[in-house]
Design an enzyme around this catalytic site. Structure first.
Site, short mmCIF file in Angstrom:
data_model
loop_
_atom_site.label_atom_id
_atom_site.label_comp_id
_atom_site.label_asym_id
_atom_site.label_seq_id
_atom_site.Cartn_x
_atom_site.Cartn_y
_atom_site.Cartn_z
N ARG A 54 0.86 -1.17 0.00
CA ARG A 54 0.00 0.00 0.00
C ARG A 54 0.90 1.22 0.00
O ARG A 54 2.11 1.12 0.12
CB ARG A 54 -1.00 0.03 1.16
N GLY A 55 0.28 2.40 -0.12
CA GLY A 55 1.06 3.62 -0.15
C GLY A 55 1.21 4.10 -1.59
O GLY A 55 1.36 3.29 -2.52
N ARG A 91 -7.92 0.07 -6.27
CA ARG A 91 -8.00 1.14 -5.26
C ARG A 91 -8.40 2.42 -5.97
O ARG A 91 -7.62 2.95 -6.78
CB ARG A 91 -6.63 1.37 -4.56
N ASP A 245 -2.10 10.61 -1.18
CA ASP A 245 -2.45 9.61 -2.19
C ASP A 245 -2.84 10.25 -3.51
O ASP A 245 -2.89 9.59 -4.54
CB ASP A 245 -3.57 8.71 -1.68
N LYS A 256 -4.74 9.88 3.81
CA LYS A 256 -5.39 8.97 4.76
C LYS A 256 -6.39 9.71 5.64
O LYS A 256 -6.14 10.81 6.12
CB LYS A 256 -4.30 8.34 5.64
#
Lengths: 367, 367
Positions: A54-55, A91, A245, A256
């Site tokens: 993730r990230g 995502r 993101d 986030k």
């Protein structure tokens, strides 16, 4: 980054079998360091969706390698298009994902033969990963100067930096975005201390950022997400530094969930709030993040159940009443007016179209 | 409150043995409903410190019954003073604690004989508990009018109320402070829906508020503490309503860590932010909460370990790296200028000295 003294990236081609991509399955950190083999697009998509990786940067790099695996198995336009859809649907909020997939599609389209396509796809995946490393290193150098300046202004005692979620090495290929300046400052001998938001519901701060900083020897303290405002009111935060993101060309920062609350507290207490990002995390097309960026909603289980170590084993425990409904919004938008500045691989700029356009004139039109 | 259809208070004298105080050990909720017997001051102090009971009103009521147990065992001035110290030292931020103990000391001092002292102590403990119930019921009635007005202004759809921590039935003797208006509105047929902050690190929202609301049939959704800002930006919160552990006569609100962040988001999005409290939660002596109220710091384990249900058993799992330092500040201060109003047993007032003084002239001098 070093893990127990050995250098790692977060993703790489298997050294003895170039049909295998290896990642660190981050779901088991900090308690277990697990390396996972990925051999198919479906496996890559699952690893992204279920957050083995993730990230911002790492999602992009993983999608890049996913497209290489797609080409390896079937380099036809049809299959590549199918793979690109499968990867980008994993995502919805992260912009690096479509950025990396689009870059692969364009690059591969230049090659004719299957052999060429596979070679181009591999080279492009490696380029994306290498650029990620270079850009993060560069973010670290620009951020180091900011930290040096703030530490000098403060005079004595450690410079307290608050960060939210994990915008660290584990969120990129190496160095991280928000952590790159911290590592650079630590290595330069500047006295820093990092407040690490635990970052519910998935605890990326408590599990990943704390682990990373600990591996690198950076002084840090894990805090519940509720704590930052209190610390700021009492002069215990000198700088807020997060990743993102997706950031618009007007400087709105999607990050986030909970980042917006910290930005409000930073403004209320006159504390600088910076966001670190490589250019791959800008969304050059949209203007109003609040209206236009889809905010991913994830499963209720991530809120209801928490995983951790119990008697040497990873176990999940149920927190909430079994019948209570839950909601799990993964991101929020911090409007540009709450952002002091953006730290990019080309330097630091204000969070507005004009200033971003001066650093990235080829992307920001009519600035 | 009804639990599975049976009416309970959160604390009571054992119906067959008046040397025993019974409480609900809230650490096991929502998964287990455990009643605990308390028979000594030390047992009461432990139950408060380790949070078998918690919440502004209930801490006061429990301390009141603790003083009754003290008198029962040894009604001498010396022992009562010792007991009062033991009880007030358990939680530094909650003001109901010292309020209840002082009230007991003053009442008992009026009685001479041991028998009288015990009787007075018991009566005072019952008075404190009964007043708590009456005041919370009254808060519910005033709060109901506020909710009715907001629901009417909104027109259609449920009125969305966001709350933080547990200022519910479980935090008082019955009804709760912040929940009393919700129960009253629900019972009056007003369509409400409550966003329940899980409230890290001890998850009082996820464990207690969600359970309470569920038992009463109030529509609710549990969310991570990071979520409120996002919901407010998108018009999904109509009212923020919390309790408080101590509020100054100038309207500064000390409440569970993270409350301040929600108040900032409410202001940024023009959403009313109300705090419900009985007069026992006012600290009439101090003026500047940020400077004067001690903020309790609790153990690191509460952040590192989370308890929940795993295969039918309550287990604790470790989230963080074993070597990472942690901090656990239990409360923060929401400055009066972020508070739209206070809902008390005497009515609703603005969060300032003048307005509070009009409702409570006997306490607020020179208003």
């Amino acid at each position: 980054m070093q893990v127990d003294g050995k250098h790692y990236r977060t993703i790489w081609v298997h050294p003895e079998d170039d049909s295998v991509i290896q990642i660190i399955d981050q779901r088991h950190l900090p308690h277990q360091f697990v390396i996972e083999d990925l051999t198919s697009v479906t496996g890559v998509a699952l690893a992204i969706r279920d957050m083995h990786v993730r990230g911002a940067g790492l999602i992009g790099a993983t999608a890049g390698y996913g497209m290489y695996l797609a080409a390896l198995h079937d380099a036809s336009d049809n299959n590549l298009k199918k793979a690109s859809r499968e990867l980008t649907q994993t995502r919805p909020t992260a912009v690096n994902l479509s950025w990396a997939v689009d870059r692969q599609l364009k690059a591969i389209a230049q090659a004719d033969s299957t052999v060429d396509r596979i070679q181009v796809a591999r080279q492009t995946a490696e380029d994306i990963a290498n650029e990620d490393v270079d850009y993060c290193r560069s973010i670290g150098e620009y951020g180091l100067e900011l930290i040096r300046k703030l530490a000098k202004e403060k005079g004595s005692g450690p410079l307290h930096i608050l960060t939210h979620c994990n915008a660290g090495w584990l969120a990129f290929v190496d160095h991280g975005s928000a952590t790159a300046p911290m590592y650079a400052a630590h290595d330069a001998g500047i006295d820093i201390h990092v407040w690490v938001d635990e970052t519910r519901p998935r605890n990326q701060g408590a599990r990943l950022t704390a682990w990373e900083l600990g591996q690198h020897g950076v002084a840090h303290t894990v805090i519940p997400d509720n704590t930052g405002g209190h610390l700021m009111q009492h002069g215990l935060v000198d700088l807020v530094l997060t990743g993102t993101d997706r950031t618009t060309s007007s400087g709105d920062v999607v990050n986030k969930i909970g980042t917006y609350l910290k930005a409000l507290a930073a403004r209320d207490n006159d504390i600088p709030f910076y966001v670190a990002l490589p250019s791959s995390t800008f969304d050059w097309k949209i203007k109003d993040a609040l209206a236009e960026v889809p905010i991913e909603q994830r499963g209720a289980d991530e809120v209801a159940m928490i995983q951790g170590l119990n008697e040497g084993q990873l176990k999940k425990v149920l927190i909430t009443p079994p019948d209570s409904p839950l909601a799990n919004y993964a991101f929020d938008v911090t409007p540009a007016n709450l952002v002091t500045g953006l730290i990019t691989e080309r330097g630091i700029c204000a969070a507005n179209r004009e200033s971003i356009g001066r650093l990235f004139p080829e992307y920001v039109i009519n600035h």
